[in-house]
Design an enzyme around this catalytic site. Structure first.
Site, PDB file in Angstrom:
ATOM      1  CD  GLU A 141      -3.003  -0.539  -0.115  1.00 64.91           C
ATOM      2  OE1 GLU A 141      -3.175   0.649  -0.407  1.00 64.91           O
ATOM      3  OE2 GLU A 141      -3.509  -1.462  -0.780  1.00 64.91           O
ATOM      4  CE1 TYR A 184      -6.785   3.506  -0.449  1.00 61.47           C
ATOM      5  CE2 TYR A 184      -4.426   3.767  -0.104  1.00 61.47           C
ATOM      6  CZ  TYR A 184      -5.481   3.133  -0.718  1.00 61.47           C
ATOM      7  OH  TYR A 184      -5.244   2.108  -1.581  1.00 61.47           O
ATOM      8  CG  ASP A 215      -7.440   5.450  -3.677  1.00 65.99           C
ATOM      9  OD1 ASP A 215      -8.646   5.399  -4.017  1.00 65.99           O
ATOM     10  OD2 ASP A 215      -6.558   4.770  -4.231  1.00 65.99           O
TER      11      ASP A 215
END
Ligand code: SF4
Length: 351
Positions: free
Chosen positions: A37, A120, A138
């Protein structure tokens, strides 16, 4: 939102048949999810795949990462840019090891207390890594929802993000397979409901739920506030080459590209005549100009190579050979072409 359950089901069915095979999906773990991520923020999937595999091979766990030197972590991050993500991941690994016994917490509120993890990323890691029902909003998700709802508000407004998170939490997020659902939304934004060009509505699994599609306004959305113009900086990099080594220096430990390596530089664009004044007893070669765009800043660069036996680089430099340049010192992408030139100059010296 009408038919939120049906929308979630349609999206998951599409994800099951169309999801890309990606290394962080085939062998998922909370650690791998966090690394992927952070790498994927601001960076293309194709660029991330090999770097992710190499990073996990080198630092396979929070423990391994926490005990590494920062220079090693930055070197492994080279080519991905936005190095504050690497420094934060390193710091987060130390907190996970020291405060949580090496086990990443699953609560998004706790995840957000770790360095570099925003709402996020916390939602994403909690849902994908642990199956916690949390939204992960996002830019992709904001764009998809602006279109689905025909919403003309500026998606950069904090209120729009809050409303999207609320809608997801209260109505849309399924109670099963929430991690897959969040990934499906991201995948939809990356492959179908794409930015810049026209969205591929005819391939879209949720087109029957989409107000923008129904009204033919999908290309007018999303609305984004005007970005601030970037500040411009002119720099001249100076490559002092002497006895098979080149002079390099470490950037300050705070601010842009902190702790990465660079060549000594001066403000402004030096002319050849001005550059010659730096090396009364050596030779000077112009290495060309280059530009690099950061999100808020532009570097307009020029570089000269100085060769000789009596060079006087500025204080604080370290003399680095090819092995250091290639395998140990992390340079920002902005300087990659000058690093290549330095390698070539050192090769010539060795020949
Ligand atoms: Fe995006 Fe088109 Fe799908 Fe609507 S129908 S969500 S605009 S791709």
């Amino acid at each position: 939102m009408n038919n939120a359950d049906a929308l979630a089901a349609a999206l998951l069915a599409w994800y099951d048949s169309r999801a890309r095979v990606l290394p962080w999906r085939t062998e998922p773990s909370p650690y791998g999810t966090l690394v992927s991520e952070l790498m994927l923020q601001q960076t293309r999937v194709d660029t991330v795949i090999p770097k992710y595999k190499a990073f996990l091979a080198r630092f396979p766990s929070f423990q391994a990462l926490a005990s590494a030197q920062e220079d090693e972590v930055l070197k492994a991050w080279e080519g991905l840019g936005y190095y504050s993500r690497a420094r934060n991941l390193h710091r987060a690994a130390k907190v996970v090891v020291e405060d949580y016994g090496g086990v990443l917490p699953s609560d998004p509120a706790v995840l957000r207390t770790l360095p570099g993890i925003g709402p996020y990323c916390a939602g994403s890691v909690a849902s994908i890594g642990f199956g916690v029902r949390a939204p992960a909003v996002d830019g992709n998700v904001l764009r998809v929802f602006a279109r689905l709802q025909g919403d003309f508000r500026d998606i950069l407004l904090p209120q729009v993000r809050k409303d999207t998170e609320k809608l997801l939490l209260e109505e849309v997020l399924p109670f099963q397979r929430v991690g897959d659902f969040n990934q499906a939304l991201m995948e939809l934004g990356a492959l179908v409901c794409i930015p810049a060009a026209a969205p591929r509505c005819e391939e879209c699994p949720v087109q029957s739920f989409c107000l923008a599609r129904a009204e033919g306004i999908e290309q007018q959305l999303p609305v984004r506030g005007a970005a601030k113009p970037r500040r411009k900086e002119e720099k001249t990099f100076l490559l002092y080459v002497c006895r098979g080594k080149v002079a390099v220096q470490k950037r300050p430990s705070r601010g842009l590209l902190a702790n990465l390596w660079e060549f000594p530089w001066v403000k402004g664009h030096l002319t050849f005549r001005q550059a010659e004044e730096f090396v009364p007893h050596g030779t000077v070669a112009f290495l060309g100009e280059a530009e690099h765009l950061f999100s808020h800043l532009e570097w307009h660069m020029r570089a000269y190579a100085f060769k000789g036996e009596e060079l006087c680089p500025p204080d604080g430099v370290v003399w680095a050979g090819r092995e250091e340049l290639e395998n140990h010192l992390a340079f920002p992408s902005a300087l990659r072409q000058y690093v290549r030139v330095a390698m070539k100059l050192l090769e010539e010296e060795d020949a």
